[in-house]
Motif scaffolding. Structure first.
Motif, PDB file in Angstrom:
ATOM      1  N   ALA A 159      51.062   0.264  -7.612  1.00 25.35           N
ATOM      2  CA  ALA A 159      51.498   0.496  -8.759  1.00 25.35           C
ATOM      3  C   ALA A 159      50.654   1.504  -9.600  1.00 25.35           C
ATOM      4  N   GLY A 160      49.529   2.172  -9.027  1.00 25.08           N
ATOM      5  CA  GLY A 160      48.986   3.166  -9.741  1.00 25.08           C
ATOM      6  C   GLY A 160      47.968   2.669 -10.666  1.00 25.08           C
ATOM      7  N   GLN A 161      47.798   1.388 -10.855  1.00 21.67           N
ATOM      8  CA  GLN A 161      46.737   0.954 -11.496  1.00 21.67           C
ATOM      9  C   GLN A 161      45.131   1.094 -11.025  1.00 21.67           C
ATOM     10  N   CYS A 162      44.270   1.529 -11.901  1.00 26.69           N
ATOM     11  CA  CYS A 162      42.928   2.125 -11.589  1.00 26.69           C
ATOM     12  C   CYS A 162      42.119   0.887 -11.553  1.00 26.69           C
ATOM     13  N   ASP A 213      19.461  -6.359 -14.333  1.00 27.06           N
ATOM     14  CA  ASP A 213      19.907  -7.636 -14.846  1.00 27.06           C
ATOM     15  C   ASP A 213      18.803  -8.405 -15.020  1.00 27.06           C
ATOM     16  N   THR A 214      18.539  -9.098 -16.413  1.00 30.95           N
ATOM     17  CA  THR A 214      17.606  -9.768 -16.822  1.00 30.95           C
ATOM     18  C   THR A 214      17.553 -11.324 -16.487  1.00 30.95           C
ATOM     19  N   ARG A 215      18.480 -11.632 -16.084  1.00 30.59           N
ATOM     20  CA  ARG A 215      18.646 -13.336 -15.894  1.00 30.59           C
ATOM     21  C   ARG A 215      18.089 -13.564 -14.488  1.00 30.59           C
ATOM     22  N   PRO A 216      17.572 -14.623 -14.356  1.00 28.83           N
ATOM     23  CA  PRO A 216      16.364 -15.251 -15.541  1.00 28.83           C
ATOM     24  C   PRO A 216      15.147 -14.362 -15.621  1.00 28.83           C
ATOM     25  N   GLU A 217      15.014 -13.628 -14.471  1.00 29.29           N
ATOM     26  CA  GLU A 217      14.102 -12.402 -14.524  1.00 29.29           C
ATOM     27  C   GLU A 217      14.594 -11.242 -14.096  1.00 29.29           C
ATOM     28  N   PRO A 218      13.778  -9.996 -14.311  1.00 27.95           N
ATOM     29  CA  PRO A 218      14.418  -8.799 -14.120  1.00 27.95           C
ATOM     30  C   PRO A 218      14.774  -8.611 -12.479  1.00 27.95           C
ATOM     31  N   ARG A 219      15.905  -8.056 -12.251  1.00 26.72           N
ATOM     32  CA  ARG A 219      16.388  -7.740 -10.746  1.00 26.72           C
ATOM     33  C   ARG A 219      16.921  -6.169 -11.046  1.00 26.72           C
ATOM     34  N   TYR A 220      16.694  -5.307 -10.149  1.00 24.86           N
ATOM     35  CA  TYR A 220      16.993  -3.992 -10.450  1.00 24.86           C
ATOM     36  C   TYR A 220      17.959  -3.646  -9.346  1.00 24.86           C
ATOM     37  N   TRP A 221      19.018  -2.757  -9.905  1.00 24.62           N
ATOM     38  CA  TRP A 221      20.205  -2.372  -9.025  1.00 24.62           C
ATOM     39  C   TRP A 221      20.686  -1.218  -8.950  1.00 24.62           C
ATOM     40  N   ALA A 222      21.119  -0.526  -7.760  1.00 28.61           N
ATOM     41  CA  ALA A 222      21.664   0.968  -7.886  1.00 28.61           C
ATOM     42  C   ALA A 222      23.046   0.378  -7.275  1.00 28.61           C
ATOM     43  N   THR A 223      23.995   0.715  -8.012  1.00 25.88           N
ATOM     44  CA  THR A 223      25.602   0.608  -7.754  1.00 25.88           C
ATOM     45  C   THR A 223      26.146   1.637  -7.514  1.00 25.88           C
ATOM     46  N   ARG A 224      27.015   1.787  -6.293  1.00 30.61           N
ATOM     47  CA  ARG A 224      27.977   3.007  -5.948  1.00 30.61           C
ATOM     48  C   ARG A 224      29.298   2.561  -6.271  1.00 30.61           C
ATOM     49  N   TYR A 225      29.990   3.422  -7.183  1.00 30.93           N
ATOM     50  CA  TYR A 225      31.205   3.070  -7.747  1.00 30.93           C
ATOM     51  C   TYR A 225      32.308   3.989  -7.162  1.00 30.93           C
ATOM     52  N   THR A 226      33.394   3.833  -6.595  1.00 30.00           N
ATOM     53  CA  THR A 226      34.300   4.582  -6.128  1.00 30.00           C
ATOM     54  C   THR A 226      35.656   4.087  -6.652  1.00 30.00           C
ATOM     55  N   PRO A 227      36.724   4.822  -7.317  1.00 30.39           N
ATOM     56  CA  PRO A 227      37.783   4.680  -7.824  1.00 30.39           C
ATOM     57  C   PRO A 227      38.882   4.144  -6.884  1.00 30.39           C
ATOM     58  N   VAL A 228      39.434   3.397  -7.012  1.00 27.78           N
ATOM     59  CA  VAL A 228      40.794   2.838  -6.217  1.00 27.78           C
ATOM     60  C   VAL A 228      41.914   2.558  -6.976  1.00 27.78           C
ATOM     61  N   ARG A 229      43.089   2.871  -6.583  1.00 26.05           N
ATOM     62  CA  ARG A 229      44.348   2.674  -7.129  1.00 26.05           C
ATOM     63  C   ARG A 229      45.243   1.587  -6.150  1.00 26.05           C
ATOM     64  N   ASP A 230      45.830   1.105  -6.891  1.00 27.27           N
ATOM     65  CA  ASP A 230      46.842   0.093  -6.015  1.00 27.27           C
ATOM     66  C   ASP A 230      48.370   0.766  -6.224  1.00 27.27           C
ATOM     67  N   THR A 287      29.653  -6.622  -2.851  1.00 21.41           N
ATOM     68  CA  THR A 287      30.403  -5.684  -3.448  1.00 21.41           C
ATOM     69  C   THR A 287      31.424  -6.124  -4.058  1.00 21.41           C
ATOM     70  N   PHE A 288      32.038  -5.514  -5.033  1.00 20.39           N
ATOM     71  CA  PHE A 288      33.016  -6.241  -5.906  1.00 20.39           C
ATOM     72  C   PHE A 288      34.205  -5.188  -6.396  1.00 20.39           C
ATOM     73  N   LEU A 289      35.185  -5.679  -6.935  1.00 25.64           N
ATOM     74  CA  LEU A 289      36.320  -4.988  -7.575  1.00 25.64           C
ATOM     75  C   LEU A 289      36.705  -5.261  -8.887  1.00 25.64           C
ATOM     76  N   VAL A 290      36.605  -4.245  -9.764  1.00 29.74           N
ATOM     77  CA  VAL A 290      36.821  -4.537 -11.234  1.00 29.74           C
ATOM     78  C   VAL A 290      38.050  -3.606 -11.692  1.00 29.74           C
ATOM     79  N   GLN A 291      38.939  -4.190 -12.667  1.00 25.57           N
ATOM     80  CA  GLN A 291      39.783  -3.362 -13.286  1.00 25.57           C
ATOM     81  C   GLN A 291      39.372  -3.282 -14.573  1.00 25.57           C
ATOM     82  N   PRO A 292      38.838  -2.001 -14.986  1.00 29.70           N
ATOM     83  CA  PRO A 292      38.390  -1.772 -16.517  1.00 29.70           C
ATOM     84  C   PRO A 292      39.425  -1.448 -17.239  1.00 29.70           C
ATOM     85  N   GLU A 293      39.324  -2.022 -18.472  1.00 27.38           N
ATOM     86  CA  GLU A 293      40.224  -1.345 -19.778  1.00 27.38           C
ATOM     87  C   GLU A 293      39.654  -1.733 -21.083  1.00 27.38           C
TER      88      GLU A 293
END
Length: 200
Positions: free
Chosen positions: A163-166, A144-161, A77-83
């Protein structure tokens, strides 16, 4: 460290005005204002006071606890702040269980060209009303094709901190090539976005 974001989030979390925050760490209200606007970097003793205050379990935010939960999760799992408008996809936290050749050790998703499909899907989620609060969740399929193909399903959920950042919280599940193809065929797309108020 992003001092403006850190100072403002800490102050809002503690529900303090700038003057009260200044008194707490031994500086002036003007200095806090300048820190939050990015006009100055904190002096070493001020940075120490801010970090001490923010790491104190009694003043630690729910969001900080959430980041710790991600970092120590046994699941990928990971958390990313997209801009996307500025071309930044800041990786805020990554679980220890997340495979090192995926997003671990990256500070931004743009550092790895193979993650282009992931960034494209995140862009689409953003354009679909992420910051407006319209997105409930999303499921994405990518390779993900590095170094050989790997296949992923990713479930995203929005989160705010506080300060209201997404942010987007992503939980990954590795798939076989056959399962990946079946998911794409069944969904008819590589990205399914669920919105608030829309029936599934």
């Amino acid at each position: 460290m992003d001092w403006p974001k850190t100072v403002r989030a800490l102050r809002l979390r503690l529900r303090l005005k700038q003057g009260a925050m200044a008194e707490l760490i031994g500086v002036s209200q003007t200095y806090i204002s300048r820190l939050e606007s990015g006009l100055v970097e904190p002096a070493p003793h001020v940075a120490d006071a801010i970090l001490t205050l923010s790491s104190n379990p009694r003043t630690r935010s729910t969001f900080d606890d959430f980041l710790a939960t991600i970092r120590y999760s046994p699941f990928p799992t990971f958390l990313v702040q997209p801009e996307p408008e500025s071309g930044r996809y800041t990786v805020e936290a990554v679980s220890a269980a997340l495979d090192e050749d995926c997003v671990a050790n990256l500070s931004d998703l743009t550092e790895c060209e193979a993650l282009g499909p992931l960034r494209d899907q995140i862009d689409t989620i953003c354009q679909s009303g992420l910051r407006d609060g319209d997105v409930l969740s999303a499921t994405a399929y990518w390779c993900d094709t590095r170094p050989e193909p790997r296949y992923w399903a990713t479930r995203y959920t929005p989160v705010r901190d506080e300060a209201g950042q997404c942010f987007l919280h992503g939980t990954l599940s590795e798939q076989s090539a056959n399962d990946y193809e079946e998911c794409l065929r069944s969904a008819g797309t590589d990205l399914i976005i669920e919105r608030f108020g829309a029936s599934a």
